[in-house]
Design an enzyme around this catalytic site. Structure first.
Site, PDB file in Angstrom:
ATOM      1  N   HIS A  82     -58.514   9.338   7.159  1.00 32.48           N
ATOM      2  CA  HIS A  82     -59.760  10.506   7.030  1.00 32.48           C
ATOM      3  C   HIS A  82     -58.993  11.792   6.590  1.00 32.48           C
ATOM      4  O   HIS A  82     -57.800  12.221   6.766  1.00 32.48           O
ATOM      5  CB  HIS A  82     -60.633  10.746   8.255  1.00 32.48           C
ATOM      6  N   ASP A 161     -74.541  13.380  13.393  1.00 32.11           N
ATOM      7  CA  ASP A 161     -73.682  14.466  13.314  1.00 32.11           C
ATOM      8  C   ASP A 161     -74.451  14.976  11.785  1.00 32.11           C
ATOM      9  O   ASP A 161     -75.060  16.266  11.672  1.00 32.11           O
ATOM     10  CB  ASP A 161     -72.882  13.381  13.197  1.00 32.11           C
ATOM     11  N   ARG A 168     -75.692  23.261  11.132  1.00 31.55           N
ATOM     12  CA  ARG A 168     -74.293  24.124  11.526  1.00 31.55           C
ATOM     13  C   ARG A 168     -74.188  24.622   9.886  1.00 31.55           C
ATOM     14  O   ARG A 168     -73.724  25.898   9.661  1.00 31.55           O
ATOM     15  CB  ARG A 168     -73.335  23.105  11.364  1.00 31.55           C
ATOM     16  N   SER A 183     -67.921  15.922  15.003  1.00 33.38           N
ATOM     17  CA  SER A 183     -68.580  15.001  13.611  1.00 33.38           C
ATOM     18  C   SER A 183     -67.575  14.416  12.957  1.00 33.38           C
ATOM     19  O   SER A 183     -68.003  13.314  12.590  1.00 33.38           O
ATOM     20  CB  SER A 183     -68.516  16.302  12.906  1.00 33.38           C
ATOM     21  N   LYS A 187     -67.675   9.627  13.881  1.00 34.82           N
ATOM     22  CA  LYS A 187     -68.303   9.112  12.570  1.00 34.82           C
ATOM     23  C   LYS A 187     -67.552   7.855  12.256  1.00 34.82           C
ATOM     24  O   LYS A 187     -67.410   6.738  12.686  1.00 34.82           O
ATOM     25  CB  LYS A 187     -67.985   9.916  11.048  1.00 34.82           C
TER      26      LYS A 187
HETATM   27  N1  URA Z   1     -66.587  16.667   7.701  1.00 33.74           N
HETATM   28  C1  URA Z   1     -66.586  16.428   8.520  1.00 33.74           C
HETATM   29  O1  URA Z   1     -67.153  15.299   8.622  1.00 33.74           O
HETATM   30  N2  URA Z   1     -67.414  16.948   9.910  1.00 33.74           N
HETATM   31  C2  URA Z   1     -66.822  18.700   9.727  1.00 33.74           C
HETATM   32  O2  URA Z   1     -67.621  19.239  10.861  1.00 33.74           O
HETATM   33  C3  URA Z   1     -66.676  19.458   9.214  1.00 33.74           C
HETATM   34  C4  URA Z   1     -65.654  18.046   7.751  1.00 33.74           C
END
Ligand code: URA
Length: 434
Positions: A82, A161, A168, A183, A187
């Site tokens: 990621h 999320d 947010r 977050s 995932k």
């Molecule tokens: N990327 C994400 O998936 N979530 C965040 O809060 C910030 C960056």
């Protein structure tokens, strides 16, 4: 449990139990707790923070709010990667083929981009015929036979999320370290891999603008992953200037292919090698970093990594001739140079501004509905620290319509800053955390 009391507890620096976190998140997705109370709670978390255990519990609650992928049908170590985002970041296109031919399975679910340039899926769709919507059975078959597949999200991953991120975004609570960690890791844990390598970006074009915060975020995500039994690694890399030389979808596929041919830009190649080495480490391949790096270099120089990319393109329905002929992706109708207005050393190339300039040309989406123009973008010939003369060519702009060309040029030129004396050379990799 009462939401008013939970907001007060967090505002005053208290620590939530797993039951309390679960009550807050479930209550929100079931519409039992209103936006305004979750907004107040998010702001309380922003200021009071969370313990690692709270952040891990929040992460698991996020992950378990939707489908949890079961990748057991794929044999071998499955490693995900990621990136916390950046301009010119096409690493997945290079890492996937390299690590797959070293024996690590890559069952990657990627996203589309919003703003700046496209996401990994958009870039892959620059390849004619390439399919990203593949049913799970075929996805697993491709990964088992080819070693990798990159597809759009299958199933409903971490819906909590999605809902909380949207809130947010409008309540100035995105840049909270525990909220970002939960977050991203929510995932990632839902995606079901055995190992996860995180590329945590640090710099002007990233969520984390200073190294201390980037380290905190990386350590927290690594810790959360380990608590949940995953093999983890985080590379903290610079995002002070665009990564590599090319920004734009087809242009980035070109650069990824060049890199797999051993002809990629120095910074991008180096980052890919570091990240690939970490993916091999968490996938338990090789006994030392030196051994892993030498294996990676061998797979590039003997052409196996490039052939692996060709195999993946074929398996996902794309025209794999693109590997030898980039023009299959189409070409922008106009290409112009842009030149330096100053002499001196380049001290800044603001990644965000370059990304926005590419978006004005059509390489990214301002809204979800926008259609991406695959062939447009920007090529940079110079990087931070390079010496340039006034009127020297800094790069090229690829475009099809001059509707927003002037806006793009203005944005691009404003990305550059110069200095008379070279102060420092840019760092690419700050740290690696295990
Ligand atoms: N990327 C994400 O998936 N979530 C965040 O809060 C910030 C960056």
């Amino acid at each position: 449990m009462n939401m008013y009391d939970l907001i007060t507890k967090k505002r005053d620096g208290g620590t939530h139990s797993q039951e309390e976190i679960s009550h807050i998140i479930k209550g929100y997705i079931e519409n039992k707790i209103p936006d305004y109370q979750i907004s107040a709670w998010l702001m309380a978390v922003y200021f009071s923070g969370m313990t690692d255990e709270e952040a891990a519990n929040l992460t698991m609650t996020m992950a378990e709010s939707g489908d949890m992928m079961d990748l057991r049908a794929i044999k071998g170590a499955k490693v995900d990667k990621h990136s916390s985002g950046g301009v010119g970041d096409k690493t997945t296109l290079v890492l996937g083929p390299i690590v797959a031919c070293c024996g690590v399975k890559v069952a990657k679910m990627s996203g589309r981009g919003l703003g700046h340039t496209g996401g990994t899926l958009d870039k892959l769709e620059a390849i004619p015929g390439f399919k990203i919507n593949i049913d799970p059975k075929l996805f697993f078959d491709i990964v088992n036979t080819t070693g990798l597949a990159v597809v759009g999200q299958t199933g409903n991953l971490a819906p909590a999320d999605k809902k909380i991120y949207a809130l947010r975004d409008v309540t100035a609570t995105v840049d909270s370290i525990p909220l970002i960690a939960a977050s991203i890791m929510g995932k990632k844990l839902a995606a079901g891999n055995d190992g996860i390598v995180l590329d945590v970006k640090c710099g002007k074009g990233a969520f984390m603008t200073n190294l201390a915060d980037a380290k905190k975020l990386a350590k927290l995500m690594v810790e959360i992953g380990k608590i949940k039994g995953k093999n983890m690694s985080a590379v903290i890399s610079a995002m002070d200037q665009p990564l590599g030389s090319k920004i734009g979808n087809a242009l980035e596929v070109e650069e990824a292919l060049d890199t797999l041919k051993g002809k990629g830009p120095e910074d991008f190649t180096l980052l890919c090698i570091e990240l690939a080495a970490e993916m091999l480490k968490v996938g338990h391949i090789g006994n030392s970093k030196e051994e892993r790096i030498s294996l990676i270099k061998e797979k590039i120089s003997n052409g196996e990594a490039l052939e692996k990319f060709r195999e993946m393109i074929k398996a996902q329905g794309g025209n794999s001739d693109v590997v030898d002929n980039y023009e299959i992706m189409g070409k922008a109708s106009h290409i112009i140079d842009f030149v330096s207005k100053n002499s001196g050393f380049i001290s800044e190339i603001d990644a965000l501004k370059v990304g926005k300039a590419a978006m004005f040309l059509g390489a990214g989406r301002a809204t979800k509905e926008d259609k991406i123009d695959m062939t447009v973008g920007i090529e940079l010939f110079k990087k931070i620290g390079d010496k340039v003369q006034k009127d020297e060519i800094l790069g090229k702009i690829f475009y099809n319509s001059d509707k927003k060309l002037e806006e793009a040029k203005k944005m691009l030129m404003s990305a550059y800053k110069f200095e008379e004396i070279k102060e420092k050379s840019p760092v690419l990799i700050y740290d690696i955390i295990h």
